[in-house]
Design a protein around this motif. Structure first.
Motif, PDB file in Angstrom:
ATOM      1  N   ARG A   1       0.844  -1.195   0.000  1.00 46.04           N
ATOM      2  CA  ARG A   1       0.000   0.000   0.000  1.00 46.04           C
ATOM      3  C   ARG A   1       0.884   1.252   0.000  1.00 46.04           C
ATOM      4  O   ARG A   1       1.964   1.271   0.588  1.00 46.04           O
ATOM      5  CB  ARG A   1      -0.905   0.027   1.234  1.00 46.04           C
ATOM      6  CG  ARG A   1      -1.740  -1.212   1.417  1.00 46.04           C
ATOM      7  CD  ARG A   1      -2.724  -1.093   2.562  1.00 46.04           C
ATOM      8  NE  ARG A   1      -2.088  -1.025   3.870  1.00 46.04           N
ATOM      9  CZ  ARG A   1      -2.747  -1.014   5.030  1.00 46.04           C
ATOM     10  NH1 ARG A   1      -4.069  -1.055   5.029  1.00 46.04           N
ATOM     11  NH2 ARG A   1      -2.105  -0.962   6.170  1.00 46.04           N
ATOM     12  N   PHE A   2       0.389   2.292  -0.668  1.00 50.15           N
ATOM     13  CA  PHE A   2       1.082   3.577  -0.677  1.00 50.15           C
ATOM     14  C   PHE A   2       0.043   4.683  -0.638  1.00 50.15           C
ATOM     15  O   PHE A   2      -0.935   4.665  -1.392  1.00 50.15           O
ATOM     16  CB  PHE A   2       1.940   3.750  -1.928  1.00 50.15           C
ATOM     17  CG  PHE A   2       2.534   5.132  -2.051  1.00 50.15           C
ATOM     18  CD1 PHE A   2       3.661   5.476  -1.311  1.00 50.15           C
ATOM     19  CD2 PHE A   2       1.934   6.095  -2.848  1.00 50.15           C
ATOM     20  CE1 PHE A   2       4.200   6.755  -1.391  1.00 50.15           C
ATOM     21  CE2 PHE A   2       2.473   7.383  -2.938  1.00 50.15           C
ATOM     22  CZ  PHE A   2       3.610   7.714  -2.208  1.00 50.15           C
ATOM     23  N   GLY A   3       0.254   5.670   0.271  1.00 51.08           N
ATOM     24  CA  GLY A   3      -0.687   6.768   0.324  1.00 51.08           C
ATOM     25  C   GLY A   3      -0.491   7.662   1.521  1.00 51.08           C
ATOM     26  O   GLY A   3       0.552   7.645   2.185  1.00 51.08           O
ATOM     27  N   LEU A   4      -1.528   8.449   1.809  1.00 51.95           N
ATOM     28  CA  LEU A   4      -1.525   9.423   2.891  1.00 51.95           C
ATOM     29  C   LEU A   4      -2.260   8.859   4.094  1.00 51.95           C
ATOM     30  O   LEU A   4      -3.395   8.403   3.988  1.00 51.95           O
ATOM     31  CB  LEU A   4      -2.216  10.705   2.408  1.00 51.95           C
ATOM     32  CG  LEU A   4      -2.415  11.808   3.449  1.00 51.95           C
ATOM     33  CD1 LEU A   4      -1.065  12.378   3.888  1.00 51.95           C
ATOM     34  CD2 LEU A   4      -3.307  12.928   2.880  1.00 51.95           C
ATOM     35  N   ARG A   5      -1.598   8.892   5.246  1.00 60.58           N
ATOM     36  CA  ARG A   5      -2.165   8.401   6.511  1.00 60.58           C
ATOM     37  C   ARG A   5      -2.659   6.965   6.366  1.00 60.58           C
ATOM     38  O   ARG A   5      -3.848   6.671   6.495  1.00 60.58           O
ATOM     39  CB  ARG A   5      -3.309   9.306   6.985  1.00 60.58           C
ATOM     40  CG  ARG A   5      -2.883  10.729   7.273  1.00 60.58           C
ATOM     41  CD  ARG A   5      -4.010  11.529   7.930  1.00 60.58           C
ATOM     42  NE  ARG A   5      -3.592  12.899   8.178  1.00 60.58           N
ATOM     43  CZ  ARG A   5      -3.829  13.904   7.341  1.00 60.58           C
ATOM     44  NH1 ARG A   5      -4.469  13.682   6.203  1.00 60.58           N
ATOM     45  NH2 ARG A   5      -3.411  15.122   7.626  1.00 60.58           N
ATOM     46  N   LEU A   6      -1.737   6.062   6.123  1.00 56.36           N
ATOM     47  CA  LEU A   6      -2.087   4.647   6.007  1.00 56.36           C
ATOM     48  C   LEU A   6      -2.718   4.152   7.305  1.00 56.36           C
ATOM     49  O   LEU A   6      -2.240   4.479   8.392  1.00 56.36           O
ATOM     50  CB  LEU A   6      -0.843   3.815   5.707  1.00 56.36           C
ATOM     51  CG  LEU A   6      -0.204   4.007   4.332  1.00 56.36           C
ATOM     52  CD1 LEU A   6       1.058   3.157   4.235  1.00 56.36           C
ATOM     53  CD2 LEU A   6      -1.178   3.648   3.223  1.00 56.36           C
ATOM     54  N   PRO A   7      -3.778   3.360   7.227  1.00 55.58           N
ATOM     55  CA  PRO A   7      -4.393   2.825   8.451  1.00 55.58           C
ATOM     56  C   PRO A   7      -3.462   1.812   9.112  1.00 55.58           C
ATOM     57  O   PRO A   7      -2.711   1.100   8.433  1.00 55.58           O
ATOM     58  CB  PRO A   7      -5.671   2.162   7.947  1.00 55.58           C
ATOM     59  CG  PRO A   7      -5.384   1.826   6.525  1.00 55.58           C
ATOM     60  CD  PRO A   7      -4.485   2.907   6.014  1.00 55.58           C
ATOM     61  N   ASP A   8      -3.531   1.755  10.410  1.00 60.48           N
ATOM     62  CA  ASP A   8      -2.682   0.839  11.178  1.00 60.48           C
ATOM     63  C   ASP A   8      -3.387  -0.515  11.283  1.00 60.48           C
ATOM     64  O   ASP A   8      -3.716  -0.979  12.371  1.00 60.48           O
ATOM     65  CB  ASP A   8      -2.415   1.444  12.561  1.00 60.48           C
ATOM     66  CG  ASP A   8      -1.510   0.561  13.397  1.00 60.48           C
ATOM     67  OD1 ASP A   8      -0.643  -0.107  12.812  1.00 60.48           O
ATOM     68  OD2 ASP A   8      -1.704   0.527  14.624  1.00 60.48           O
ATOM     69  N   ASP A   9      -3.670  -1.125  10.135  1.00 60.77           N
ATOM     70  CA  ASP A   9      -4.343  -2.419  10.129  1.00 60.77           C
ATOM     71  C   ASP A   9      -3.605  -3.366   9.194  1.00 60.77           C
ATOM     72  O   ASP A   9      -2.432  -3.149   8.891  1.00 60.77           O
ATOM     73  CB  ASP A   9      -5.827  -2.266   9.757  1.00 60.77           C
ATOM     74  CG  ASP A   9      -6.031  -1.638   8.384  1.00 60.77           C
ATOM     75  OD1 ASP A   9      -5.071  -1.614   7.583  1.00 60.77           O
ATOM     76  OD2 ASP A   9      -7.154  -1.168   8.107  1.00 60.77           O
ATOM     77  N   PHE A  10      -4.285  -4.417   8.723  1.00 63.08           N
ATOM     78  CA  PHE A  10      -3.597  -5.483   8.006  1.00 63.08           C
ATOM     79  C   PHE A  10      -4.183  -5.751   6.626  1.00 63.08           C
ATOM     80  O   PHE A  10      -4.231  -6.885   6.175  1.00 63.08           O
ATOM     81  CB  PHE A  10      -3.605  -6.767   8.848  1.00 63.08           C
ATOM     82  CG  PHE A  10      -2.705  -6.679  10.050  1.00 63.08           C
ATOM     83  CD1 PHE A  10      -1.427  -7.193  10.012  1.00 63.08           C
ATOM     84  CD2 PHE A  10      -3.130  -6.034  11.195  1.00 63.08           C
ATOM     85  CE1 PHE A  10      -0.590  -7.098  11.117  1.00 63.08           C
ATOM     86  CE2 PHE A  10      -2.303  -5.924  12.302  1.00 63.08           C
ATOM     87  CZ  PHE A  10      -1.024  -6.462  12.261  1.00 63.08           C
ATOM     88  N   GLY A  11      -4.603  -4.709   5.932  1.00 64.44           N
ATOM     89  CA  GLY A  11      -5.039  -4.878   4.562  1.00 64.44           C
ATOM     90  C   GLY A  11      -6.249  -4.049   4.226  1.00 64.44           C
ATOM     91  O   GLY A  11      -7.033  -3.672   5.101  1.00 64.44           O
TER      92      GLY A  11
END
Length: 354
Positions: free
Chosen positions: A239-249
């Motif tokens: 994944r690449f982006g702004l404010r990635l979620p702290d999860d698993f997919g």
């Protein structure tokens, strides 16, 4: 089955209104000083509406409920009584101690599978069987740091009682579309089950969820055992982006893919806008798939499935406040000998922290 999205969108809207009221009352009643991560509800629709063909895996709908963290609040009255009761009776599925998060998962799903030629009433021997499955599942996500493991028990029925014919034909007739004519050849009723287990590791380049651009990668491996499906699998997501979620997919399609363990780092009510692109893959060694191999104990239509199947998906996810939306498109290798086209379908997922 393109129109299904309309029908389930209405259901989602009604459910969201009810959930908002219930969640607001719950938050008022549960203000004893603890900072709680909220439960999450996910609705996923897989359909050719989002790109693909109305054949093969023709349509799927799955509702998933992910509980708050049960590791510290197992007997907390703010966790619904039913969840606490079920939690006490699922010892066999519960992970070992030592995880900082443990979340119960409940799933409700229907999947519909059809051959290519919708107009034929006879048995199409060289194409996949008509089949539908109606399933529910219970299980746990367990997290420590950047490691997550999930175990789910899924059970239900494949065959006419799964209502695939009725659901598909009702929607097609309502909108004036052609109906599939060969449902009389579908698989017989058979109770089905499987137990699914997967383990995931997340590799992150810094704290990309903290308002910065960044990337991460999530690897997974595991398998499934049961008369519904038996296989081993492995794969990864980037994944690449702004404010990635702290999860698993982000919207993984695997049965163990509903891995939305509530994140550790954000206040869902105040979460700012975030968005990212993702690329996901999965490879499976398939020993049994009832939708291709046919009924286990009765003679039925079947095809010669291929033992190794690969899948690649790509899409975009957007998050704001308590909401997350993800749109993906999947390409899969041929699943059986003689399959005329490689499967292509889309998936749309709506998630909300209650």
């Amino acid at each position: 089955m393109r129109p299904n999205a309309l029908f389930f969108s209405v259901l989602l809207a009604a459910a969201a209104v009810h959930a908002n009221d219930a969640a607001a009352q719950g938050r008022q009643a549960c203000t004893n000083g603890h900072t709680r991560l909220p439960p999450t509800v996910n609705l996923r629709l897989d359909n050719d509406l989002f790109g693909g063909q109305d054949q093969g895996y023709s349509n799927g709908i799955q509702l998933t409920l992910v509980s708050p963290n049960l590791a510290d609040y197992t007997d907390d009255p703010c966790i619904p009584r039913l969840a606490r009761w079920v939690n006490r009776h699922l010892d066999a599925l519960q992970p070992a101690q030592g995880f900082e998060q443990r979340n119960m998962i409940a799933t409700f799903a229907q999947g519909i599978f059809t051959p290519t030629d919708f107009s034929r009433r006879d048995l199409i021997e060289d194409d996949r069987p008509y089949a539908a499955g109606l399933l529910m599942g219970l299980g746990y996500n367990a997290r420590t740091g950047d490691y997550l493991q999930t175990t789910q028990l899924q059970f239900g029925i494949v065959g006419p009682s799964a209502l695939g014919k009725q659901v598909q034909n009702a929607v097609h007739k309502a909108l004036g579309d052609e109906t599939f004519k060969g449902w009389d050849n579908q698989l017989h009723d058979e109770p089905v089950f499987r137990i699914v287990h997967e383990r995931m590791h997340r590799y992150s380049a810094g704290d990309a969820h903290n308002g910065t651009w960044g990337w991460d990668a999530i690897s997974h491996y595991g398998g499934s055992f049961g008369n519904l499906a038996t296989y081993a699998n492995t794969g990864a997501e980037v994944r690449f982006g702004l404010r990635l979620p702290d999860d698993f997919g982000s919207t993984p399609l695997r049965p163990a893919g509903e891995n939305t363990a509530p994140t550790r780092h954000y206040n869902t009510g105040d979460r700012p806008f975030g968005a990212h692109l993702f690329l996901t893959s999965d490879v499976r060694w398939v020993l049994r798939d009832i939708t291709l191999d046919g009924n286990t104990f009765r003679h039925s239509h079947s095809v010669d499935k291929r033992p190794f199947v690969g899948e690649v998906g790509y899409g975009i996810a957007v998050m704001r406040g308590r909401w997350k939306f993800a749109l993906a498109r999947y390409h899969r290798t041929r699943e059986f000998d003689g399959q005329k086209q490689t499967p292509v379908f889309g998936s749309f997922t709506v998630s909300r922290a209650l």
